[in-house]
Design an enzyme around this catalytic site. Structure first.
Site, PDB file in Angstrom:
ATOM      1  N   TYR A  63       2.866 -11.645 -13.709  1.00  9.21           N
ATOM      2  CA  TYR A  63       3.494 -10.194 -13.384  1.00  9.21           C
ATOM      3  C   TYR A  63       4.466  -9.522 -14.441  1.00  9.21           C
ATOM      4  O   TYR A  63       4.200  -8.420 -14.756  1.00  9.21           O
ATOM      5  CB  TYR A  63       4.431 -10.539 -12.282  1.00  9.21           C
ATOM      6  CG  TYR A  63       5.218  -9.164 -11.703  1.00  9.21           C
ATOM      7  CD1 TYR A  63       4.697  -8.187 -11.014  1.00  9.21           C
ATOM      8  CD2 TYR A  63       6.638  -9.285 -12.199  1.00  9.21           C
ATOM      9  CE1 TYR A  63       5.312  -6.936 -10.605  1.00  9.21           C
ATOM     10  CE2 TYR A  63       7.318  -8.179 -11.730  1.00  9.21           C
ATOM     11  CZ  TYR A  63       6.791  -7.009 -10.914  1.00  9.21           C
ATOM     12  OH  TYR A  63       7.672  -5.825 -10.483  1.00  9.21           O
ATOM     13  N   ILE A  66      10.699   1.960  -3.414  1.00  6.15           N
ATOM     14  CA  ILE A  66      11.250   2.611  -4.080  1.00  6.15           C
ATOM     15  C   ILE A  66      10.328   4.007  -4.302  1.00  6.15           C
ATOM     16  O   ILE A  66      10.903   5.305  -4.656  1.00  6.15           O
ATOM     17  CB  ILE A  66      11.060   1.780  -5.371  1.00  6.15           C
ATOM     18  CG1 ILE A  66      12.145   0.828  -5.905  1.00  6.15           C
ATOM     19  CG2 ILE A  66      11.224   2.873  -6.904  1.00  6.15           C
ATOM     20  CD1 ILE A  66      11.978  -0.126  -6.933  1.00  6.15           C
ATOM     21  N   LYS A  98       3.980  -5.848 -16.612  1.00  2.99           N
ATOM     22  CA  LYS A  98       4.735  -5.003 -16.675  1.00  2.99           C
ATOM     23  C   LYS A  98       5.310  -4.719 -18.162  1.00  2.99           C
ATOM     24  O   LYS A  98       5.308  -3.414 -18.668  1.00  2.99           O
ATOM     25  CB  LYS A  98       6.005  -5.291 -15.974  1.00  2.99           C
ATOM     26  CG  LYS A  98       5.791  -5.315 -14.474  1.00  2.99           C
ATOM     27  CD  LYS A  98       5.436  -4.093 -13.903  1.00  2.99           C
ATOM     28  CE  LYS A  98       5.175  -4.073 -12.329  1.00  2.99           C
ATOM     29  NZ  LYS A  98       4.899  -2.674 -11.951  1.00  2.99           N
ATOM     30  N   ASP A 155      -6.424   1.809  -2.236  1.00  2.00           N
ATOM     31  CA  ASP A 155      -5.909   1.151  -3.238  1.00  2.00           C
ATOM     32  C   ASP A 155      -5.893   1.981  -4.480  1.00  2.00           C
ATOM     33  O   ASP A 155      -6.743   2.655  -4.929  1.00  2.00           O
ATOM     34  CB  ASP A 155      -7.412   0.044  -3.676  1.00  2.00           C
ATOM     35  CG  ASP A 155      -6.995  -0.798  -4.827  1.00  2.00           C
ATOM     36  OD1 ASP A 155      -5.815  -0.620  -5.712  1.00  2.00           O
ATOM     37  OD2 ASP A 155      -7.683  -1.672  -5.136  1.00  2.00           O
TER      38      ASP A 155
END
Length: 253
Positions: free
Chosen positions: A155, A16, A159, A62
């Site tokens: 996760y 993406i 988000k 990172d």
């Protein structure tokens, strides 16, 4: 001629993030691209510069680290004089059942997805607030922030947090003409997901529009939200999932 914009995009070595970089490059946006893998991001920058004729500079490492954040910001200011767009796209997914999930995995997901997004956005906003036209921040969330998905509790939590961050930052950043939005992709065919031979077939069967997203689908939405065409849109999350979250059948059924 309108001056060229400059964008920072993290997680841009493939998938993406790379598709967003290619879409913005086609619109003559100069790029600072980041990925953890130096080889991937260096090659991406070379290819994008060659095809689209824009400047694309690589900053590997990172994206949640203070040093890499500073390097990206300085690369934009030093080479182009502004940072007009930030796409905080990088993140990690560590699957695991809630009852067995380790503290180490939880802290790593939180560090990269939440802290990384927060402090990169902060650094970019400090530059944008002194620019006459402000800027646009875009975070990459996930459909799992809206619908439950097995073994993705940490996760999904991370988000959902950055979606609330985008909404909350409207109060503090709108006075500086800085917009903040989030995209929440659903199932998407990427270099990683295609490794599962059943991925595309499974998600095609349970997605109302009949297929998972392509990376171009996600990039088209991202490019709109950071463009001047969306200059009255801020604090919003756009779910891009072919309708899956409206019905939410499990891929494990």
């Amino acid at each position: 001629m309108k001056p060229q914009k400059t964008a920072i995009i993290t997680g841009a070595g493939q998938g993406i993030g790379l598709a967003i970089a290619e879409k913005l490059a086609a619109q003559s946006v100069n790029l600072i691209l980041n990925d953890l893998e130096e080889g991937l991001i260096t090659e991406a920058c070379k290819r994008i510069s060659h095809i689209h004729g824009v400047s694309a500079l690589a900053v590997s490492g990172d994206s949640s680290s203070e040093e890499v954040i500073e390097a990206m910001i300085q690369a934009g200011v030093r080479n182009f004089g502004s940072i007009d767009i930030l796409v905080a796209n990088s993140g990690i997914t560590l699957f695991g059942a809630f009852l067995e999930y380790s503290r180490a995995d939880f802290m790593e997901v939180t560090r990269v997805n939440q802290a990384g997004t927060f402090f990169l956005a902060q650094a970019a906003a400090k530059v944008m607030k002194d620019q006459p036209n402000g800027g646009a921040l875009l975070f990459t969330s996930s459909v799992t922030a809206h619908q439950s998905h097995e073994n993705l509790g940490a996760y999904a939590m991370s988000k959902a947090a950055i979606e609330m961050l985008a909404k909350n930052l409207v109060l503090e950043l709108a006075p500086f003409k800085i917009r903040v939005n989030t995209i929440a992709p659903g199932a998407t065919v990427t270099n990683r997901t295609i490794l599962d031979p059943d991925y595309e077939k499974t998600w095609s069967e349970i997605t109302p529009l009949g297929r998972p997203a392509s990376v171009r689908d996600i990039a088209n939405a991202a490019a709109f939200l950071v463009s001047d065409e969306a200059k009255h849109i801020t604090g919003q999350t756009l779910i891009i999932d072919g309708g899956w979250s409206s019905v939410s059948p499990s891929p494990y059924a």
